[in-house]
Each structure stands twice: as structure tokens, then as C-alpha cells.
Scaffold this motif. Structure first.
Motif, mmCIF file in Angstrom:
data_model
loop_
_atom_site.group_PDB
_atom_site.id
_atom_site.type_symbol
_atom_site.label_atom_id
_atom_site.label_comp_id
_atom_site.label_asym_id
_atom_site.label_seq_id
_atom_site.Cartn_x
_atom_site.Cartn_y
_atom_site.Cartn_z
ATOM 1 N N ASN A 1 0.855 -1.178 0.000
ATOM 2 C CA ASN A 1 0.000 0.000 0.000
ATOM 3 C C ASN A 1 0.898 1.236 0.000
ATOM 4 O O ASN A 1 1.935 1.257 0.666
ATOM 5 C CB ASN A 1 -0.884 -0.031 1.258
ATOM 6 N N GLU B 1 0.714 3.928 1.536
ATOM 7 C CA GLU B 1 0.890 4.507 2.859
ATOM 8 C C GLU B 1 1.876 3.720 3.722
ATOM 9 O O GLU B 1 2.302 4.184 4.760
ATOM 10 C CB GLU B 1 -0.452 4.604 3.596
ATOM 11 N N ASP B 2 2.242 2.523 3.291
ATOM 12 C CA ASP B 2 3.185 1.675 4.030
ATOM 13 C C ASP B 2 4.572 2.315 3.986
ATOM 14 O O ASP B 2 5.003 2.817 2.951
ATOM 15 C CB ASP B 2 3.220 0.283 3.393
ATOM 16 N N LYS B 3 5.297 2.306 5.107
ATOM 17 C CA LYS B 3 6.633 2.886 5.166
ATOM 18 C C LYS B 3 7.591 2.209 4.192
ATOM 19 O O LYS B 3 8.496 2.847 3.661
ATOM 20 C CB LYS B 3 7.193 2.783 6.581
ATOM 21 N N TYR C 1 6.979 1.279 1.250
ATOM 22 C CA TYR C 1 6.737 1.749 -0.117
ATOM 23 C C TYR C 1 7.849 2.706 -0.547
ATOM 24 O O TYR C 1 8.386 2.600 -1.650
ATOM 25 C CB TYR C 1 5.374 2.442 -0.208
#
Length: 62
Positions: A38, A40-42, A44
Motif C-alpha cells: 500500500n 501509505e506503508d513505510k 513503499y
């Protein structure tokens, strides 16, 4: 697909289960995580930086 062992460009683990892309290798686990991550995942942002590095190295080798 099984290959000779290679170092994953994302996690630096040695594996025989990987895909080759842009002259580098991505292990099966990282491939799966990248495909489902996602924004918003760190992680990413980390994967984005590593993919840009692969692109730069690929283009520099041309």
C-alpha cells in the motif's frame, strides 16, 4: 522458477527463487510484497528508492 543463486536487489538475501528485471534480481518474497504494498506503508518509500536505483544502474549500463 529456479535459477542459480543471486542477490536480491531489494533485501540483499541470496536466493534461487527470483525474477530478473533491469539487470538486477528481485526475490520471490520481495516481488510478492511489492505487488501488494500500500502506498501509505513505510516500506513503499524504501522500495521506490531501490527501484529508482535499479533504473539508474540499468540506464548507465546502456
Amino acid at each position: 522458477m529456479k535459477h542459480e543463486a543471486a542477490e536480491c536487489s531489494m533485501c540483499s538475501q541470496h536466493t534461487t527463487q527470483y525474477i530478473e528485471i533491469l539487470g538486477g534480481y528481485i526475490c520471490e518474497a520481495c516481488e510478492r510484497e511489492i505487488a501488494n504494498i500500500n502506498m501509505e506503508d513505510k516500506k513503499y518509500g524504501i522500495y521506490s528508492i531501490l527501484m529508482k536505483k535499479m533504473w539508474r544502474e540499468f540506464l548507465a549500463a546502456m
